[in-house]
Structures are given as C-alpha cells and as structure tokens.
Design an enzyme around this catalytic site. Structure first.
Site: not given
Ligand code: GAL
Length: 669
Positions: A113, A117, A151-152, A159, A162, A307, A355, A358
C-alpha cells in the site's frame, strides 16, 4: 478552510468491517461493544477501494450503507476515508503507470500500500472519480463528520512521468538552465546541464551527490503530494464543502515537508506509536510530546490523535504490551498537548493479513472483559468527564524552530560529523529541556508566514540553512525584546543550499556578538568541557564550534584542546533583547542547566510552581494542569495551593501521590 470543532472528544479508531462482511454476527456485535467502550467515532473505509469499485467505474456502496446507517443510529460519528492508500488489483493490471518506480527506475509490482505514482494522470483521475462518487453518495449524510484523505502519504516515485514533472517544476522555478546551473553549482564535477532532458531524478545509481538538486527533488515530491491531497480534498468537498478534511501524519518523517502539506487540509491529525517500556519512558514521553506540539503548531489549532495502539503493535522487533495505566497516560498526554481525540488502530483484529496480531480494542476472542478492552473503556469514560477541556487551548510563549528543509539540507551533509549532525535529535533535546520544566512550547519552521512576535523565547538549534530571510525575523525578534538561543553550525547556507559568503551565522553576527570561524568534530571516544562562569563543568561531545571576535558576555569556556579558554556559551544584548549562543553539543543534563539560565531571563511560566520529581511532567492546557508520571515509580507531589482533580472531583492540597503511569488533571480551586 473549514473550521473543525468537534462537540466532544472523539474516542474510537480504525474500523474495518469490509474484512468481516462474511461474518454478519461479528458486525452485529461491534456496535454494542463500541457503545460499551464509549466509542463515538470510527474511521471507515481506509482500505476499501477494491470493495467499493470491484470493476472499473462500477461503484457499490450497499455494504457500506448498512454500516453507515448502523453507526449513525448508534450515535457513532464517521470519519470517512478516501481509499487512495491502497489500489485494487485490476487498476494496477490495466494501468501499470499507477505503480511506482523505485530509485533504480524499476517498476514495482502490485501489492502492499502507499506506493502509487502520485504524478500519474490515470491514478489521479481514478482517485478523483472514486472520491467524487463517495462524496455524491455520503457527502450530505449527517453521520459523516470528517474526511480522512488516503493514509499516511509517503515515499517517492522515480518513473518517467515523475521525471518529466520534475523537469517542469525546475523550469518553472529557474526559468533558464543557466540559472539552474548557477544555483546547483554545477561547475563542480562537470555537472553542467545543457538540455532539460539531461536532468533525471536523483538516484543512487546516478546523480546523488548534488545537495541543491536533492533539496529541489524533495520540494518537488512535497508539491506532488500536496497537489494530490488538494485534488482529493476538492473531490470530496465538491458536494458539501462544509465537511472538513484531514490527513494522518507520522513521526520522524522526512519525505515531505509537513508544514507545506498541512496547507491542503482543514485539520491536522497524526499516528503515534511510542515505544513505551523500552527502557526510558521519560525519553519516550519527551519525544512524543515533541510530536504532539509539532502537530498542534502546524495550524496553530488543536489536532487529532488519529491512531495509537490500545496495547501492542506488531511491526517493531519487540512488540511489548502497554503496561497498566500506560494507555490512559499516553492518551491523556495527547489531550494535554491539544488533541481533540483519542483514536486507535484498530477496533478489531482481523483473522488474516499482516496486522492480525496488531493490538486492537477487540481481540480474536471477541470479549469485552479483557484488560485491553477495560483500559479503552476507562479512557472513553474519562474523556466524557472532561468536556470543559475541549475548548481550552495550549498557549505557548516559547518556540523551537524545526524546519524540514533545514533537515533535508543537514541530512546528508558532508561536513563536520558527516551525515550525523543529528538535527532532529538536537531540536528534540532542546524541546525536552523546556518540556521537563513544564513550559509550553510551539514548533515553528522558516516559512514566510512564520510569526515570532508572540514568543518571549525562540530556540533555534542547528539552523544550518536560513531561508526566506529568516535571519531578519530572528534579528527583529531580539531587537524587540525577545530571548533567542542559537547553536553551532547556523546561518551557513541559503535556501538553495549555497553557502553564504561572509561571516557566519549569516546576518546575525552583530546580534550574537561573535562570528563562528571553525567547527571541530570530536571522535566518538573524545570529549571536551564547557566550564561555566559559576565553575560548573559541562561535558561536550561531537561538535565544538570556535567563535572569534566575541563582544558577547562569556558564560562558558572550552576546557581543553587548542581552543581551551575560548567561549563556548555566550549571551549578548541586542536592542531590547538577548541572544544566547551555544557553540558545542552538551549532554541533556547540561543542556537543562543552560536552559535554566536562559529561561531565567524570560517571563516564561512553568505549568507547576513547585519542583517536581524527575519523570513527573506538568503540561498546561488553558486553566488545566496535567501532571503525568513517566518515572516508573510512585511519586509524591508537592502542591502550592488547592486544586480540584477534574476527573474524580476530589480536592488536592499540600501533597498528593501519583502512582506509576499515573495522571491527574487539576484546576486551581
Ligand atoms: C499505521 C497505519 C495503519 C496500521 C498501523 C499499525 O501506520 O496507518 O493502517 O498499519 O500503522 O500500527
């Protein structure tokens, strides 16, 4: 910009029902469990693209509709994500240009993920279409409170698209190749460019040793990301411009200039995963405090903790559980620094995928009587008890300068300590010296709009680069009565990473009452000393700058070597203010000593006015003082006056005990 003002502290986190569509009984239970845990907000759909658009152009929101309705009925607000953080396989298969090329110019395959580009017109168009469809479907839904863009964001693409865009960026900036050659100092190593097409993205396989080019490349990548986010923002706000947007930022991040990215969004949020229990929780808390302050300062507004983990993560080599009390302490630490939320990754552990192990509020056992669930429940309960803090703001009269471009310039610098100038660490150690004293601190950079006039103390360590005439701002700040603390290796290069000609720090020698002539690098096993005027001997390591023509008052002198007796710490009156200069790298304890003296000359107030044991930190938000115990042992606190603990309503006077990982939120009675 849309103003973001949540009515309550948000509590909840990433919710991935798309992984559970075949388990209706699990989805059924989620809402009741969320209510039990006092969850009032979830981030939905962050990685849902493959389910929302199973085939190109065919959108299916039916599964999400059911979830959105259930959440809304339960009073759980939705932070709706655009799914651009991970693309569907069909998209990569049909349009390979959406896949990133690495710095060897090799095209990546589908998978993982955050690796698209951002220049690709196809990618932008597909994301725009997806986001517009989402906005048309949910943009007026009362349950949707905030947009979570992608996300992040992170990483670079090399490429051909770019590379072309980089050349256009450079044409726009420099106009002519002559101008570019001059600013990139291409006379060195025969690098002169005679056609735009000769310029490729920097690469370890090719051009990686032109520092001016590297800076432009990072600026270009920042701009690609900023414009991508702005495109997504415009798409989701096309239907209803009143729903604010955010992006989730990260700590320690180097790829983009976050101060530039935040301009594209309404509210800043970030993901915090500190290594609690890794040996020194005071140091961990100090670095987390720095990032909270950075995130708040970006927009001079409260931020969101988007998060955090309710217990352990799964991606570090050692994934330690949060010790009892730590989830509460860490969550409320973010609130102390200005957060409007405690959001977590993740609500429920998946059965598979990377995950599955996690930390989550709900584990594979599905139970709510677990230690972690109860910890989360307790944080939710506490947030409900402190609504008055939501509108209280952190007001800082001290700031630390942390500039991404300066960091880029210092990162690989082939100078005194090659590649090891430790800029971020130095900024954080300065921040920590103030944080430990209970002084509120903002974090500012060198953008044109940075305004220093509200501060009484500006700490500007290792400011190798001066851009946008920042030296003038510092001079005016001191002239008008401010206190400035600068260090070695400052004011050396301009915004294009060309050295200034003349004395250093550029434009500030009169303010500091000295000029910096040479900088010595010590071998790791070596040390020197800085002997203060009161006889205190501070240890100096790594870097020792040698100032000359010193008209400033000398507070500390080098103890050894050929520069023994020369100034290492000075202060100089200029206009109505004072400019401090620290020529060498001190230990944290010695830096605290210096900061004590510097602060002694200012009107900065500490959050708590009786001495606190080491590791107990006081932070102020409005009228509220957060006493946080990171010391790892129970601590006795002396109080001057009577306070009310706003969580349990009790009165605190004279002394009180703070347990291990304890936190109290007090208001003067
Ligand atoms: C973040 C990410 C989440 C998940 C999390 C796990 O960096 O945005 O999707 O992967 O880490 O700690």
């Amino acid at each position: 910009m849309v103003k973001y003002e949540p009515e309550v502290f948000l509590h909840g986190g990433d919710y991935n029902p798309d992984q559970w569509l075949d388990y209706p009984e699990i989805l059924e239970k989620d809402i009741a469990l969320m209510q039990q845990a006092h969850v009032n907000a979830v981030s939905l759909g962050i990685f849902s693209w493959a389910l929302l658009e199973k085939e190109e152009g065919v959108y299916d929101f039916s599964w999400m509709d059911r979830i959105v309705e259930r959440l809304t009925e339960a009073g759980i607000g939705i932070i709706l994500a655009t799914p651009s953080g991970a693309r569907p396989a069909w998209l990569a298969q049909k349009y390979p240009e959406v896949l990133r090329c690495n710095e060897r110019f090799v095209r990546q395959h589908f998978g993982r993920r955050h690796n698209h580009c951002l220049t690709s017109p196809v990618y932008r168009e597909k994301v725009r279409a997806m986001d517009t469809a989402l906005a048309q479907h949910y943009g007026r839904h009362t349950g949707v409170k905030l947009w979570h863009i992608g996300n992040e964001f992170g990483g670079y693409c090399y490429c051909p698209l770019c590379a072309d865009a980089f050349r256009e960026f450079l044409k726009e900036k420099y106009g002519t190749l002559d101008a570019l050659n001059a600013r990139w100092w291409t006379g060195f190593w025969s690098q002169r460019y005679t056609a735009w097409a000769q310029i490729e993205p920097p690469s370890s396989e090719g051009q990686d040793s032109n520092p001016s080019m590297m800076l432009d490349w990072r600026r270009f990548e920042t701009e690609q990301c900023r414009s991508f986010i702005a495109m997504e923002r415009d798409a989701v706000q096309s239907v209803n411009p009143d729903i604010p947007v955010t992006i989730n930022l990260m700590e320690g991040f180097l790829d983009y200039d976050y101060f530039a990215l935040q301009e594209a969004v309404d509210v800043v949020s970030w993901d915090s995963y500190p290594e609690w229990g890794s040996g020194d929780d005071v140091a961990t808390a100090a670095s987390t405090a720095f990032y909270h302050d950075l995130m708040r300062s970006m927009k001079s507004q409260p931020f969101l903790l988007m998060e955090s983990t309710p217990s352990q993560v799964n991606w570090k080599p050692h994934n330690k559980l949060k010790r009892p009390g730590m989830h509460m302490l860490a969550s409320l630490q973010s609130v102390a620094h200005g957060s409007q939320s405690v959001l977590m990754f993740q609500w429920r552990k998946g059965r598979g995928g990377a995950e599955a192990f996690h930390g989550a509020v709900v584990s594979h056992d599905g139970r709510s009587d677990t230690r972690v669930f109860r910890d989360v429940e307790a944080v939710g309960e506490t947030l409900q008890k402190i609504p008055e803090i939501l509108s209280a703001t952190v007001k800082a009269r001290a700031c630390v300068i942390y500039d991404y471009e300066n960091r880029w310039a210092l990162e690989g610098v082939e100078a005194a300590q090659k590649g090891h100038m430790q800029y971020l660490e130095t900024v954080m150690s300065m921040h920590r010296a103030l944080w430990e004293k209970g002084v509120s601190v903002d974090v500012r950079d060198m953008r044109e709009e940075t305004d220093l006039s509200d501060y009484s103390l500006v700490v500007a360590p290792l400011l190798f680069m001066f851009r946008n005439g920042f030296e003038d701002k510092l001079r005016v700040f001191v002239e008008k009565g401010g206190t400035l603390l600068m260090t070695y290796f400052s004011g050396i290069v301009d915004g294009d990473r060309l050295t200034f000609l003349g004395d250093a720090p550029h434009g500030l020698t009169e303010v500091l009452g000295l000029r910096a002539e040479e900088i010595d690098a010590l071998y790791p096993q070596d040390q020197n000393t800085c002997v203060l005027s009161d006889g205190t001997c501070c240890t100096v390591r790594e870097l020792c700058e040698i100032p000359r023509d010193v008209t400033a008052q000398v507070i500390g002198r080098y103890g050894n070597d050929f520069y023994a007796g020369l100034p290492c710490l000075t202060v100089h009156s200029y206009g109505k203010g004072r400019a401090w200069y620290l020529g060498a790298k001190l230990s944290q304890t010695d830096l605290m000593r210096v900061m004590e003296r510097v602060c002694g000359e200012t009107d900065l107030a500490a959050a708590w006015n009786t001495p606190l044991p080491y590791g107990v930190i006081a932070s102020r938000r409005g009228d509220y003082v957060f006493l946080q115990n990171f010391s790892g042992r129970e601590q006795k606190i002396e109080c001057s006056g009577t306070f009310r603990d706003i969580v349990n309503g009790q009165c605190v006077t004279d002394t009180c005990m703070l347990p291990v990982n304890g936190i109290m939120i007090l208001k003067k009675a």
